[in-house]
Enzyme design. Structure first.
Site, PDB file in Angstrom:
ATOM      1  N   ASP A   1     -11.287   2.189   3.402  1.00 32.17           N
ATOM      2  CA  ASP A   1     -11.506   0.746   3.224  1.00 32.17           C
ATOM      3  C   ASP A   1     -12.962   0.432   2.895  1.00 32.17           C
ATOM      4  OD1 ASP A   1      -9.311  -0.955   3.277  1.00 32.17           O
ATOM      5  OD2 ASP A   1      -9.117  -0.907   5.451  1.00 32.17           O
TER       6      ASP A   1
ATOM      7  N   LYS B   1       0.837  -1.206   0.000  1.00 28.28           N
ATOM      8  CA  LYS B   1       0.000   0.000   0.000  1.00 28.28           C
ATOM      9  C   LYS B   1       0.870   1.255   0.000  1.00 28.28           C
ATOM     10  CE  LYS B   1      -3.770  -2.516   2.153  1.00 28.28           C
ATOM     11  NZ  LYS B   1      -4.395  -2.993   3.383  1.00 28.28           N
TER      12      LYS B   1
ATOM     13  N   GLN C   1      -4.923  -1.720   9.412  1.00 29.64           N
ATOM     14  CA  GLN C   1      -4.682  -3.033   8.819  1.00 29.64           C
ATOM     15  C   GLN C   1      -5.269  -4.138   9.702  1.00 29.64           C
ATOM     16  OE1 GLN C   1      -3.272  -3.694   5.753  1.00 29.64           O
ATOM     17  NE2 GLN C   1      -3.828  -5.816   6.148  1.00 29.64           N
TER      18      GLN C   1
END
Length: 282
Positions: A119, A52, A96
């Site tokens: 997300d 990422k 995460q």
């Protein structure tokens, strides 16, 4: 032989488009910034986080990294999230997953501001997707829609079967296919006659988390097969939920593992980071 849907190539096309957009936004004084929080040092999570960060660097999105020890408490993590919610210079927040056992993942997801939920996991983001309002889309399902569209797969009126009903892939995948006017069936571990249901599918999306579960007996001749799974087999080789060697001769198109869905997830995360800027300045 099936057409191989190249996720690496398509994700690169998307990142190149986003790179141009990010440069144009910077010229207007609008810079996208993503805060990435990792708790602990799970090897798979570290790989994802590094990928990422690399994607951010390529597209031109500033990334701010928080690498916290595995013993971090829930309150400490929520404190960082609240601080980032209030920061004007941060447009996107990503925590995460998975998180250590002492931290409630749902509480953390809900703590992230819906305006920074790149997300697409916050209940408000999911609700907006359900009713067709503008908002952040879950990255993996959104990436699959782009894979299909950019590969010339027509979805309107098609029979689509999604195997899996997780909040991260299965459910949002079904909703996004409905948005494209497909006829959608969601199958799962309790589904009866799974093979027969799968054999109806013009497009089969497999997100079950079981290596090589889907063989040619599940696949209609000429169907498009999207494999969301990622595993290491007994020989430490990467594989998906689909038995690629068995299914590829009968499918019309298929995604490989690796190099199929995975790269698209990160490309759509980058798109969501820029969407945060677009929405803010609309």
């Amino acid at each position: 032989m099936a057409k191989i849907i190249d996720g690496k190539k398509i994700s690169q096309e998307i990142k190149d488009e986003l790179k141009k957009e990010a440069a144009a936004l910077r010229e207007q004084g609008k810079e996208a910034s993503l805060a990435v929080i990792q708790v602990g040092s799970d090897p798979a999570s570290s790989i994802y986080v590094n990928n990422k960060k690399k994607a951010c660097a390529y597209v031109g999105i500033r990334s701010v990294s928080y690498e916290l020890p595995s013993e971090t408490t829930q309150e400490e993590l929520l404190g960082i999230v609240r601080e980032l919610n209030d920061r004007e210079d941060i447009q996107g927040i990503l925590v995460q997953l998975p998180l250590p056992a002492q931290i409630d993942e749902d509480a953390v997801i809900r703590a992230i501001s819906p305006q920074k939920d790149v997300d697409g996991f916050h209940p408000e983001s999911v609700g907006r997707m359900c009713i067709g309002e503008k908002g952040f889309l879950s990255c993996t399902p959104a990436g699959i829609i782009q894979l299909l569209k950019r590969s010339g797969v027509e979805l309107e009126g098609k029979d689509c079967v999604v195997i899996g009903r997780s909040n991260i892939v299965g459910k949002p995948m079904a909703l996004l296919l409905l948005r494209e006017n497909a006829t959608v069936t969601v199958a799962h571990s309790r589904t009866r006659n799974l093979k027969e249901i799968c054999r109806r599918a013009d497009v089969l999306v497999v997100a079950v988390g079981k290596p090589r579960l889907i063989t040619r007996e599940y696949v209609k001749e000429g169907a498009v097969v999207i494999d969301v799974g990622i595993h290491r087999d007994a020989e430490n080789k990467m594989c998906g939920d689909v038995d690629f060697a068995d299914v590829e001769p009968v499918a019309g198109a298929i995604t490989p593992v690796p190099g199929g869905v995975g790269p698209m997830t990160i490309a759509m995360l980058m798109n969501n980071c820029l969407e945060a800027i677009r929405s803010k300045h609309e």
